[in-house]
Write a protein that holds these residues in place. Sequence first.
Motif, PDB file in Angstrom:
ATOM      1  N   TYR A   9       0.859  -1.185   0.000  1.00 12.45           N
ATOM      2  CA  TYR A   9       0.000   0.000   0.000  1.00 12.45           C
ATOM      3  C   TYR A   9       0.887   1.224   0.000  1.00 12.45           C
ATOM      4  O   TYR A   9       1.838   1.326   0.778  1.00 12.45           O
ATOM      5  N   LEU A  10       0.577   2.143  -0.913  1.00  9.20           N
ATOM      6  CA  LEU A  10       1.358   3.359  -1.080  1.00  9.20           C
ATOM      7  C   LEU A  10       0.446   4.559  -0.893  1.00  9.20           C
ATOM      8  O   LEU A  10      -0.750   4.486  -1.178  1.00  9.20           O
ATOM      9  N   LEU A  11       1.024   5.653  -0.445  1.00  5.46           N
ATOM     10  CA  LEU A  11       0.287   6.906  -0.398  1.00  5.46           C
ATOM     11  C   LEU A  11       0.951   7.864  -1.369  1.00  5.46           C
ATOM     12  O   LEU A  11       2.168   8.088  -1.305  1.00  5.46           O
ATOM     13  N   LEU A  12       0.145   8.418  -2.260  1.00  5.13           N
ATOM     14  CA  LEU A  12       0.612   9.400  -3.226  1.00  5.13           C
ATOM     15  C   LEU A  12       0.168  10.774  -2.747  1.00  5.13           C
ATOM     16  O   LEU A  12      -0.920  10.915  -2.188  1.00  5.13           O
ATOM     17  N   GLY A  13       0.980  11.769  -2.998  1.00  3.38           N
ATOM     18  CA  GLY A  13       0.589  13.122  -2.621  1.00  3.38           C
ATOM     19  C   GLY A  13       1.367  14.143  -3.409  1.00  3.38           C
ATOM     20  O   GLY A  13       2.410  13.838  -3.992  1.00  3.38           O
ATOM     21  N   GLY A  14       0.845  15.348  -3.440  1.00  7.86           N
ATOM     22  CA  GLY A  14       1.540  16.444  -4.094  1.00  7.86           C
ATOM     23  C   GLY A  14       0.753  17.725  -3.917  1.00  7.86           C
ATOM     24  O   GLY A  14      -0.459  17.700  -3.721  1.00  7.86           O
ATOM     25  N   ASN A  15       1.476  18.858  -3.974  1.00 11.04           N
ATOM     26  CA  ASN A  15       0.791  20.142  -3.821  1.00 11.04           C
ATOM     27  C   ASN A  15       1.292  21.202  -4.796  1.00 11.04           C
ATOM     28  O   ASN A  15       1.016  22.375  -4.615  1.00 11.04           O
ATOM     29  N   LEU A  16       2.005  20.780  -5.828  1.00 13.42           N
ATOM     30  CA  LEU A  16       2.471  21.721  -6.849  1.00 13.42           C
ATOM     31  C   LEU A  16       2.021  21.251  -8.233  1.00 13.42           C
ATOM     32  O   LEU A  16       1.818  20.063  -8.448  1.00 13.42           O
ATOM     33  N   GLY A  17       1.922  22.196  -9.154  1.00 15.21           N
ATOM     34  CA  GLY A  17       1.568  21.857 -10.534  1.00 15.21           C
ATOM     35  C   GLY A  17       0.135  21.363 -10.630  1.00 15.21           C
ATOM     36  O   GLY A  17      -0.725  21.700  -9.807  1.00 15.21           O
ATOM     37  N   ASP A  18      -0.128  20.562 -11.652  1.00 10.89           N
ATOM     38  CA  ASP A  18      -1.448  19.968 -11.845  1.00 10.89           C
ATOM     39  C   ASP A  18      -1.522  18.752 -10.921  1.00 10.89           C
ATOM     40  O   ASP A  18      -1.106  17.645 -11.282  1.00 10.89           O
TER      41      ASP A  18
END
Length: 164
Positions: A9-18
């Motif tokens: 199980y992985l968690l993906l995240g991001g807060n920049l770009g699209d």
Amino acid sequence: MALEHTIAYLLLGGNLGDRKKNLELAIQLLNEEAGTVSAVSSIYETAAWGVTEQPDFLNQAVQLETNLSPLELLEKILEIEQKLGRIRKEKWGERLIDIDLILFGDEIINIENRLQVPHPQMQNRKFVMKPLAEIAPNVNHPLLGKTILEISENISDLLEVNKL
């Protein structure tokens, strides 16, 4: 010798770009290079954790069936982050994409300064537990002996996590 399939199980995240597109591209590359993505949570929006003066994050949990070892998977994750433009500047800083290995089967792994599984802070972070509980409610945390759903329902994290 090929390893057996392991469910990670992985968690993906991001807060920049699209942000949504970056999650989609990460899932596509995981599918192509690391195994088979067999479940994907909804996308959740969360205020930044740790360093709070930055844009909100989108997070999503994925279930990955893989033949890779835990360290091979970690290396593949780092490659995928780099392909998608991740630059590591500061701990908990803003980023295009972040992929964390949260669980690897029922294994307990502690390779100093490299890899800790289960993720050592998962049970304290609503932005991890809420999407994970959506796709793996009955999976047991190998150290805590509770299901993901039980842990997520009793989390003390006050950070607001909203499903998109």
